[in-house]
Design a protein around this motif. Sequence first.
Motif, short mmCIF file in Angstrom:
data_model
loop_
_atom_site.label_atom_id
_atom_site.label_comp_id
_atom_site.label_asym_id
_atom_site.label_seq_id
_atom_site.Cartn_x
_atom_site.Cartn_y
_atom_site.Cartn_z
N LEU A 1 0.87 -1.18 0.00
CA LEU A 1 0.00 0.00 0.00
C LEU A 1 0.91 1.22 0.00
N PHE A 2 0.94 1.93 -1.13
CA PHE A 2 1.97 2.95 -1.34
C PHE A 2 1.36 4.11 -2.12
N GLY A 3 1.13 5.22 -1.43
CA GLY A 3 0.55 6.38 -2.10
C GLY A 3 -0.22 7.23 -1.12
N VAL A 4 -1.10 8.07 -1.66
CA VAL A 4 -1.91 9.00 -0.87
C VAL A 4 -3.37 8.69 -1.16
N ASN B 1 -1.78 8.25 -6.59
CA ASN B 1 -2.39 9.55 -6.28
C ASN B 1 -1.39 10.54 -5.70
N TYR B 2 -0.17 10.52 -6.23
CA TYR B 2 0.90 11.30 -5.62
C TYR B 2 1.56 12.26 -6.61
N PHE B 3 2.20 11.72 -7.64
CA PHE B 3 2.77 12.57 -8.68
C PHE B 3 1.66 13.02 -9.63
N PRO B 4 1.55 14.31 -9.94
CA PRO B 4 0.53 14.75 -10.91
C PRO B 4 0.69 14.01 -12.24
N ASP B 5 -0.40 13.38 -12.71
CA ASP B 5 -0.40 12.60 -13.95
C ASP B 5 0.65 11.49 -13.92
N ASP B 6 1.02 11.04 -12.72
CA ASP B 6 2.03 9.98 -12.55
C ASP B 6 3.37 10.33 -13.19
N LEU C 1 6.22 18.07 -9.25
CA LEU C 1 6.18 18.22 -7.80
C LEU C 1 4.91 17.57 -7.24
N PRO C 2 5.05 16.66 -6.29
CA PRO C 2 3.85 16.05 -5.70
C PRO C 2 2.97 17.10 -5.01
N VAL C 3 1.67 16.86 -5.02
CA VAL C 3 0.74 17.74 -4.34
C VAL C 3 0.75 17.40 -2.85
N PHE C 4 0.94 18.41 -2.02
CA PHE C 4 1.02 18.23 -0.55
C PHE C 4 -0.38 18.46 0.01
N ASN C 5 -1.22 17.42 0.01
CA ASN C 5 -2.62 17.61 0.36
C ASN C 5 -3.03 16.92 1.68
N TRP C 6 -2.05 16.63 2.53
CA TRP C 6 -2.35 16.04 3.84
C TRP C 6 -1.78 16.88 4.99
#
Length: 306
Positions: free
Chosen positions: A164-167, A262-267, A272-277
Motif C-alpha cells: 500500500l503505497f501512495g496517498v 495519487n501522488y505525482f501529478p499525472d504519474d 512536484l507532488p501535491v502536498f494535500n495532507w
Amino acid sequence: MPIKIIEGLPVREKLREERIFTIEESRAHTQDIRPLRILILNLMPLKQATERQFLRLLGNSPIQIDVDFLYTASYESSNTPTSYLQEYYQSFDQVKEQFYDGLLVTGAPVEKMPFEDVDYYQELRDIMTWAQTHVFNRYFVCWGAQFALNYYYGIEKELLDEKLFGVYPYRTLNFEHPYVRGFDDVFHVPHSRHTRMNAEQILQVEGLEVLTGHEVFGPDLMVSQDGRDVFIFGHLEYDRETLSLEYHRDLHRGDRIALPENYFPDDDVNRLPVFNWRSHGHLLMHNWINETYQETPYNLEELLSW
C-alpha cells in the motif's frame, strides 16, 4: 510557545528556517510554567528526517513542550552513528524512573517480520508496560500502531498482496470525538506499508473506537475508550517529498516498486507532488496535544496511583 530540545540538536537549524520555535534547557529554566513532557521513541532508520517531521507538528502549539528522544539499546542502528544517539537520545534505562505527559512511537522498517522476531521486541514490550504507569497519553504510528494493537488487544498482522503505497482519501466517521475535531468529511493520508491489521478483530474490540477509515483499506485512526491511546496506520507527519525519496531509493536498490498512487501529478515523477495532507497532520497533533494538556495531572507521579 516553543518546544524544548536538548542543547545543540542539529535539526534545530532546519526547524528555525521553517519558523518552528525551539528553546534549549538553559533558557527554559528561567520560565515559571509547567510544560508538557513528550517522549519520542524514534524507530525509523533516518533519525533526523523523522525528528524534523514530528518536531514540526509538535512545535505548532501555544504550549511549551519538552521533548526527549528515546532509542532501543537492544538494537544497533546501521544508519545512525552510536555517538549521535548517545549525545541526543536516551536509553530506556535512563528514562524509566521519569514520568511523561505523552509518548510517541514511530513506525519502523520491520513490518514483514513477526513481532517476536524483531531484535528489540522484549525491550519494546518493557517500554509499553512502563508507559501504562509513567505516561499519560500514548500515540502510535504505522508499525508502532500495529505493535501496540497486538500488545494491547492481541490483534493479528496480515501481509498484503501488494504494498500500500501512495496517498489515499479517508473518511471521518465520528465528528464528535475530540481527536478529529475540525476534520473534513474526506481527507488525504499517505501510506507506505506491506501489512495491515485484521480489520474484523479491530471492529470487535469494545474498548477501541475507529475514527477514520477507507472503504477498501479499512480503519486508519483509532483511539482507546479512555482516550489515552491513539493508533494511526498512515503517515500524516510525512513531508511532501517523503514518498518520492522512498520510491527512488527502492528503484536504485533494484527493488520491485510501483509508482506511489495519487501522488505525482499525472504519474509524472518529474512533477512536484501535491502536498494535500499537511493541514490534517497539524490538526491531529494539535488535538492530541490539547487533550493531553487538558487531562494530564499537574504532578505526573500521580500516574502511579491511577
